[in-house]
Design an enzyme around this catalytic site. Structure first.
Site, PDB file in Angstrom:
ATOM      1  N   GLU A 167      25.549  42.186  42.751  1.00 36.25           N
ATOM      2  CA  GLU A 167      26.646  43.149  42.935  1.00 36.25           C
ATOM      3  C   GLU A 167      26.669  44.070  41.728  1.00 36.25           C
ATOM      4  O   GLU A 167      26.842  43.606  40.597  1.00 36.25           O
ATOM      5  CB  GLU A 167      27.998  42.446  43.087  1.00 36.25           C
ATOM      6  CG  GLU A 167      28.153  41.765  44.434  1.00 36.25           C
ATOM      7  CD  GLU A 167      29.542  41.185  44.683  1.00 36.25           C
ATOM      8  OE1 GLU A 167      30.530  41.736  44.162  1.00 36.25           O
ATOM      9  OE2 GLU A 167      29.616  40.165  45.391  1.00 36.25           O
ATOM     10  N   GLN A 188      28.661  48.836  47.973  1.00 36.66           N
ATOM     11  CA  GLN A 188      28.060  48.218  49.151  1.00 36.66           C
ATOM     12  C   GLN A 188      27.487  49.325  50.020  1.00 36.66           C
ATOM     13  O   GLN A 188      27.805  50.495  49.811  1.00 36.66           O
ATOM     14  CB  GLN A 188      29.098  47.432  49.901  1.00 36.66           C
ATOM     15  CG  GLN A 188      29.728  46.301  49.080  1.00 36.66           C
ATOM     16  CD  GLN A 188      30.578  45.337  49.906  1.00 36.66           C
ATOM     17  OE1 GLN A 188      30.623  45.388  51.126  1.00 36.66           O
ATOM     18  NE2 GLN A 188      31.285  44.448  49.198  1.00 36.66           N
ATOM     19  N   TYR A 240      30.230  45.632  37.483  1.00 34.47           N
ATOM     20  CA  TYR A 240      30.700  46.890  38.065  1.00 34.47           C
ATOM     21  C   TYR A 240      30.957  47.906  36.954  1.00 34.47           C
ATOM     22  O   TYR A 240      31.398  47.554  35.861  1.00 34.47           O
ATOM     23  CB  TYR A 240      31.978  46.654  38.876  1.00 34.47           C
ATOM     24  CG  TYR A 240      31.700  46.002  40.217  1.00 34.47           C
ATOM     25  CD1 TYR A 240      31.257  46.759  41.290  1.00 34.47           C
ATOM     26  CD2 TYR A 240      31.850  44.634  40.399  1.00 34.47           C
ATOM     27  CE1 TYR A 240      30.977  46.178  42.519  1.00 34.47           C
ATOM     28  CE2 TYR A 240      31.569  44.033  41.631  1.00 34.47           C
ATOM     29  CZ  TYR A 240      31.144  44.815  42.687  1.00 34.47           C
ATOM     30  OH  TYR A 240      30.852  44.241  43.901  1.00 34.47           O
ATOM     31  N   ASN A 298      29.669  32.367  45.999  1.00 30.18           N
ATOM     32  CA  ASN A 298      29.830  33.670  45.346  1.00 30.18           C
ATOM     33  C   ASN A 298      30.977  33.594  44.352  1.00 30.18           C
ATOM     34  O   ASN A 298      32.029  33.016  44.657  1.00 30.18           O
ATOM     35  CB  ASN A 298      30.149  34.732  46.416  1.00 30.18           C
ATOM     36  CG  ASN A 298      30.584  36.058  45.807  1.00 30.18           C
ATOM     37  OD1 ASN A 298      29.763  36.788  45.265  1.00 30.18           O
ATOM     38  ND2 ASN A 298      31.881  36.364  45.884  1.00 30.18           N
ATOM     39  N   GLU A 299      30.782  34.165  43.180  1.00 28.79           N
ATOM     40  CA  GLU A 299      31.848  34.232  42.159  1.00 28.79           C
ATOM     41  C   GLU A 299      32.647  32.933  42.127  1.00 28.79           C
ATOM     42  O   GLU A 299      33.879  32.928  42.309  1.00 28.79           O
ATOM     43  CB  GLU A 299      32.747  35.463  42.382  1.00 28.79           C
ATOM     44  CG  GLU A 299      31.964  36.759  42.218  1.00 28.79           C
ATOM     45  CD  GLU A 299      32.793  38.024  42.099  1.00 28.79           C
ATOM     46  OE1 GLU A 299      34.013  37.987  42.346  1.00 28.79           O
ATOM     47  OE2 GLU A 299      32.209  39.073  41.743  1.00 28.79           O
ATOM     48  N   GLU A 345      29.327  43.489  53.201  1.00 25.62           N
ATOM     49  CA  GLU A 345      30.344  42.438  53.310  1.00 25.62           C
ATOM     50  C   GLU A 345      31.294  42.757  54.452  1.00 25.62           C
ATOM     51  O   GLU A 345      31.478  43.929  54.821  1.00 25.62           O
ATOM     52  CB  GLU A 345      31.115  42.370  51.977  1.00 25.62           C
ATOM     53  CG  GLU A 345      32.209  41.312  51.962  1.00 25.62           C
ATOM     54  CD  GLU A 345      32.745  41.007  50.567  1.00 25.62           C
ATOM     55  OE1 GLU A 345      32.436  41.759  49.624  1.00 25.62           O
ATOM     56  OE2 GLU A 345      33.471  40.000  50.424  1.00 25.62           O
TER      57      GLU A 345
HETATM   58  O1  AHR Z   1      32.141  43.923  46.330  1.00 29.19           O
HETATM   59  C1  AHR Z   1      33.499  43.644  46.393  1.00 29.19           C
HETATM   60  C2  AHR Z   1      33.852  42.300  45.783  1.00 29.19           C
HETATM   61  O2  AHR Z   1      33.607  42.318  44.416  1.00 29.19           O
HETATM   62  C3  AHR Z   1      33.047  41.119  46.266  1.00 29.19           C
HETATM   63  O3  AHR Z   1      33.540  40.589  47.454  1.00 29.19           O
HETATM   64  C4  AHR Z   1      33.223  40.134  45.151  1.00 29.19           C
HETATM   65  O4  AHR Z   1      32.144  39.250  45.040  1.00 29.19           O
HETATM   66  C5  AHR Z   1      33.396  41.003  43.927  1.00 29.19           C
HETATM   67  O5  AHR Z   1      34.473  40.628  43.165  1.00 29.19           O
END
Ligand code: AHR
Length: 519
Positions: free
Chosen positions: A309, A358, A253, A177-178, A30
């Site tokens: 992600e 990432q 995450y 995205n999101e 990103e």
């Molecule tokens: O990976 C960092 C961020 O986490 C991304 O930009 C977003 O999609 C997520 O909240």
């Protein structure tokens, strides 16, 4: 007296299951902090060896991972990105403010052509994430045309004017995205309709077939997944889903605590360690939940779940820009990756793709750069050791364990972690077994019963460190690296028995791979 930790693992090597798509080993880059600028891209005038601005040490290190696909330009950045600002002569490209990540100025020097060149250098397939939040249907449709159309058209002429004659191949396309958050704060049904609309105008051009991925849920938001599936198949499982989009994403995450206090990447307690690994292993229950919802609308698993992600998220390294999400990476992160891959392999029927967040200098990175120095993280080594699983067929591992769980935390934060994780696969007669012992202080003995074939030529590798916070850094880049492993014995079998007995002694906090041939 310490409990003896043992396990029995039965694997039928002649009964291969679903294929583990190589795309489960995908990556994410990103415009965030030093992922693109300083990480992948230093510009053609840099002293750091580069090809048209792309760092060659980074490319070389990543080529060893066989990266199957790379997602770009975001993340949250994707829904503020206007692709036409990132083409043409660099000094004429407009700038913008990257409001999501550090409020810094983005000069758009890394744009569409630079990304496609990077993918070519890496040998990775591009996964381009379009802008729904602040972009238009026309803008997204024209981007697809610019990238993938042949012959003559307005966007093809523009591409040629910018120096690229032939169309590129772009297999993967993200529709925002999101959308529930930084991608527009939408409600699920509203976004589902937009996803159908945007996807309609992302045409398959010149033989390029797009796999369109709708912006999916995070964590346990099963209602969001249901809304996206209902939008494909309002009648439920009696019908086949309509193909507006072919995949739905999921973001998850791994944190050891709440968002406001995620904790340090390197300075953590044994309780934090176990809590982290328990959060990583929760991926299994989360994927099972989303898969169950998807099964209701798509019993044939035609729509893929794309975990685009995932990874650990810690407090940023002291003294660094909080918006840049730069964090160190220890053996704990590596073990998060290894157990997550075990989960992905087990869900290979529905989960077709995943992207760790990432690749360079951001969150759970493969590589950390400092000026002209490059450090491979412990997580990098897990990707490298596991690459034999790419496109292999999953083998079910039937585990029966004794004494391999750990209690951690107190009161409401108390939990229990199963500390052994194993997965196996076979590809063209090559067997790969991955074993993780999460126990911080105790070894575990795993007795394998490999049935249905003769396994030969076994070799082992191990990734571990003196302590669970072991990590690599500039000046000490090889503190945590794989070594050869001989802590296993192949047992003789009685005459007539078809199969192999194998005993593996796994040291504490270690990741081991065993590779062999199945005949
Ligand atoms: O990976 C960092 C961020 O986490 C991304 O930009 C977003 O999609 C997520 O909240």
């Amino acid at each position: 007296m310490p409990t003896r930790r043992t396990a029995r693992a039965v694997v039928n090597v002649d009964l291969p299951g679903p294929q583990i798509s190589r795309h489960l080993y995908g990556h994410f880059a990103e415009h965030l902090g030093r992922c693109i600028y300083g990480g992948f891209y230093v510009g053609p005038d840099s002293d750091i060896p580069n090809e048209a601005g792309i760092r060659l040490d980074v490319v070389e290190a990543l080529r060893a991972l066989n990266i199957p696909n790379l997602r770009w330009p975001g993340g949250c950045f994707a829904d503020e990105y206007h692709w036409k600002d990132g083409i043409g002569p660099k000094d004429e490209r407009p700038t913008m403010i990257n409001t999501n990540w550090g409020d810094v100025e983005e000069n758009n020097h890394f744009g569409t052509h630079e990304f496609m060149a990077l993918c070519e250098l890496l040998g990775a397939e591009p996964y381009v994430n379009g802008n729904v939040g602040s972009g238009t249907v026309r803008e997204m449709s024209e981007w697809v045309e610019y990238l993938t159309r042949d012959g003559d058209s307005p966007m093809v002429r523009l591409r040629r004017a910018n120096g690229r004659e032939a169309p590129w191949r772009v297999p993967f396309w993200g529709i925002g995205n999101e959308a529930w958050g930084c991608g527009g704060n939408m409600r699920a049904e509203h976004y589902a309709d937009l996803a159908r609309r945007y996807a309609t105008y992302c045409r398959d051009q010149a033989g390029n077939k797009l796999y369109r991925i709708a912006a999916g849920a995070h964590d346990r938001d099963y209602a969001w997944t249901e809304a996206l599936m209902k939008a494909l198949n309002p009648l439920g499982c009696t019908n086949r889903p309509r193909g507006y989009y072919q995949g739905i994403s999921l973001h998850y995450y791994t944190l050891a605590g709440p968002w406001h206090a995620k904790g340090s990447a390197t300075d953590f307690t044994e309780d934090d360690y176990y809590r982290t690994l328990a959060a990583a292993r929760a991926m299994d229950e989360i994927l099972a939940g989303h898969s169950r919802v998807m099964d209701c609308y798509d019993s044939g698993a035609q729509v893929g779940l794309v975990v685009d992600e995932w990874g650990t998220w810690w407090d940023v390294e002291p003294g660094t820009n909080p918006g840049f999400l730069f964090q160190q990476n220890t053996l704990r992160d590596a073990l998060v990756a290894s157990v997550t891959f075990d989960v992905f392999h087990q869900h290979a029927r529905r989960v077709v793709m995943a992207n760790i967040a990432q690749t360079v200098n951001v969150l759970q990175a493969m590589l950390l750069t400092e000026g002209n120095q490059l450090v491979r993280t412990p997580t990098y080594h897990v990707f490298e050791m596991n690459k034999g699983h790419q496109d292999a067929h999953n083998l079910s591992v039937h585990l029966s364990t004794e004494g391999t769980s750990r209690a951690y935390g107190e009161g409401e934060l108390r939990g229990e972690l199963e500390t052994l994780s194993v997965s196996a696969s076979v590809k063209d007669g090559d067997l790969l077994v991955s074993l993780t012992n999460l126990d911080a202080g105790e070894p575990v003995t795993v007795n394998f019963d490999l049935r249905g074939g003769v396994v030969a030529d076994l070799t082992g590798r191990i990734l571990t460190a003196a302590a669970i916070d072991g990590h690599n850094r500039p000046g000490e880049p090889d503190a945590v690296v794989p070594a050869s492993f001989d802590g296993f014995t192949v047992a003789d079998r009685e005459a007539g028995a078809f199969g192999v007995g194998l005993t593996v002694e796994l040291p504490p906090h270690s990741f081991v791979t065993l590779a062999g041939r199945v005949g």
